[in-house]
Design an enzyme around this catalytic site. Structure first.
Site, PDB file in Angstrom:
ATOM      1  N   GLU A 165      38.455  14.491  11.496  1.00 12.91           N
ATOM      2  CA  GLU A 165      38.739  14.231   9.987  1.00 12.91           C
ATOM      3  C   GLU A 165      37.583  13.508   9.373  1.00 12.91           C
ATOM      4  OE1 GLU A 165      42.440  11.724  10.126  1.00 12.91           O
ATOM      5  OE2 GLU A 165      43.745  13.560  10.530  1.00 12.91           O
TER       6      GLU A 165
ATOM      7  N   GLU B 117      45.932  19.330  13.965  1.00 15.99           N
ATOM      8  CA  GLU B 117      46.762  18.252  13.934  1.00 15.99           C
ATOM      9  C   GLU B 117      47.544  17.796  13.088  1.00 15.99           C
ATOM     10  OE1 GLU B 117      44.395  14.378  14.854  1.00 15.99           O
ATOM     11  OE2 GLU B 117      45.688  13.331  13.594  1.00 15.99           O
TER      12      GLU B 117
END
Ligand code: IDC
Length: 485
Positions: free
Chosen positions: A311, A403
């Site tokens: 991320e 995710e």
């Protein structure tokens, strides 16, 4: 002769858990004239709380292919009401409930299943319906034959078993990797060895620096055979006591987990879990060292997917692309045909969480082929505007939800099953693969396993699962129906 119907066992379950009811096993009635083969089975599961519930309904067509279907059933209790449905047009009259297919799920081939659902409320008890019809045919779990049996057939002397196993056999040799082999990106999809689009569904570890005890032969067996997961994502944090503290040790642990997934026929996704700091360039040299090692080690395998930046946040897409353009060649030098997944701006939100959108990637993609882009969501925090962006982006970019959580973005709080269902229905429809955060027993809402589970030896069934875990297992274990030609 008509055999007595199998009476399904009523499962009494505590609020917050799911009771499963599979219907089936009426013997086929003799028919007197040839007609299209009809038949169906339905599984109806609920997750209820005080006065309200979510129902998940999986319909399997056991007859000839249909184009457009109507599912009917009656609530056993007069106080049960459908309040909001999805993946079908729902209506209710008295106790009778009807769900009509949508344009995108109306075609059901022989043996194909589709999952629909609704939120409801109830005033008295909330018993599950016990009889369903599909296009007017009662779903007995068997097929009504096109040809009537010859009139001379004697009636059976012993009744057929009334309680056949409802659990399909374990995958055995037909594992996800056994069937699909080496994957590659095809247009905006992920394709298997036959060049056909597929969706992989599975679970992510929590940080292996904290929850290493959750990943052992028993838990991975459960993931492969009880959950029937296609995919195991290995979250290797770089900071927070992760890789940077012991590069050789973490590389070794990741390699072992890839080997364990491989033994069980699951795809292994190696997640370089950078998060804080959000600038991937901070970890560029570590990433090159790590991916050189793991891609060399697994080069001959056909089941490894490389996720190079969990991320990124607080940086531009141009910076992420610059990082990707340096890390991808390191992997390709060892493992030229592996799929690589690149994180996107603003915690892999395609930029949305920082006011951007997917077009910056479309206008400036990474310098490599066979690449997908990551999208992450947390269902209680990210809703319609994120779903709309995924739908737009999916038409132009290969996406993988590497995710997501059923809870809010902190990884904690209550599972939002209505939003999670909307998300997963969308991903199923678009054939976008996903890994759920997390297959761990951390005391937080996103964890699938109840606290303490990883201290014991049993990981199968629902008694070891949280609300999120029960929901995810139910979604993941449905048949994949991977195309094989
Ligand atoms: C969270 C974990 C939490 C842990 C924290 C540490 O759930 O137990 O203390 O990380 O950093 C992400 C990240 C993922 C987060 C998760 C939930 O990829 O590392 O896990 N999340 O906050 N992005 C959005 C949410």
């Amino acid at each position: 002769m008509k055999h007595p119907p199998h009476r399904p066992r009523r499962l009494l379950v505590a609020a917050g858990t799911i009771g499963a009811l599979t219907l089936g096993t009426l013997a086929a009635l003799p028919v007197t004239n040839a007609m299209a083969a009809t038949g169906c089975s339905v599984s109806y599961t609920t997750n209820s709380w005080s006065g309200g519930f979510t129902a998940s309904v999986t319909v399997t067509n056991l007859g000839d292919a249909v184009n457009g279907w109507t599912l009917g059933f009656s609530f056993p209790d007069g106080g049960q009401r459908v309040t909001q449905g999805w993946s079908a047009t729902w209506s209710q009259s008295g106790r009778a409930v009807t769900a009509r297919s949508e344009s995108w799920n109306g075609a059901l081939a022989t043996g194909a299943s589709t999952n629909i659902g609704f939120n409801g409320n109830f005033t008295g008890a909330n018993p599950s319906p016990t009889s369903f019809t599909l296009n007017g045919t009662v779903c007995t779990g068997s097929t009504t034959p096109t040809t009537p049996p010859p009139p001379t057939t004697p009636p059976p002397t012993t009744p057929p078993p009334t309680n056949p196993p409802t659990t399909p056999p374990p995958p055995g040799a037909q594992t996800p990797v056994g069937i699909n082999g080496q994957l590659r990106v095809c247009g905006v999809n992920l394709c298997n060895q036959y060049g056909r689009p597929i969706q992989l569904r599975g679970m992510s570890t929590h940080g292996i620096q904290w929850f290493g005890n959750c990943y052992n032969p028993a838990s991975l067996d459960a993931l492969a055979t009880d959950w029937r997961a296609d995919l195991f994502r290995i979250a290797m944090y770089v900071q927070e006591q992760g890789y940077e503290t012991d590069p050789a040790g973490f590389t070794h642990r990741v390699n072992n987990l890839v080997d364990e997934a491989t033994r069980r026929g699951m795809y292994a996704m190696i997640d370089f879990h950078l998060l804080t700091p959000g600038d991937p360039m901070f970890n560029l040299e570590r990433a090159k060292t790590f991916f050189a090692a793991v891609s060399a080690r697994h080069a001959s395998k056909n089941n490894v997917i490389y996720e190079i930046a969990n991320e990124p946040n607080g940086v531009s897409w141009a910076t992420i692309k610059n990082y990707a353009d340096q890390v991808i060649p390191v992997i390709r030098a060892n493992d030229p045909d592996a799929v690589v997944i690149v994180g996107t701006r603003a915690w892999s939100s395609l930029g949305v969480s920082e006011g951007a959108n997917h077009t910056e990637i479309v206008n400036n993609p990474v310098n490599a082929s066979n690449v997908m882009y990551a999208f992450h969501f947390y269902a209680a925090s990210h809703r319609d505007n994120y779903r709309a962006e995924v739908e737009r982006a999916a038409a132009r970019l290969p996406l993988f939800v590497t995710e997501f959580g059923t809870v809010d973005y902190t990884g904690d709080g209550a599972a939002d099953l209505a939003s999670s269902t909307q998300w997963l229905d969308l991903l199923d429809r678009l054939k976008i693969g996903y890994a759920n955060w997390t297959f761990s027993d951390k005391a937080e809402g996103s964890a699938a396993l109840r606290p303490g589970t990883c201290n014991g030896g049993n990981y199968t069934g629902t008694s070891v699962l949280t609300t999120s875990g029960v929901f995810m297992r139910e979604r993941i274990r449905t048949p994949d129906n991977f195309p094989t030609s």
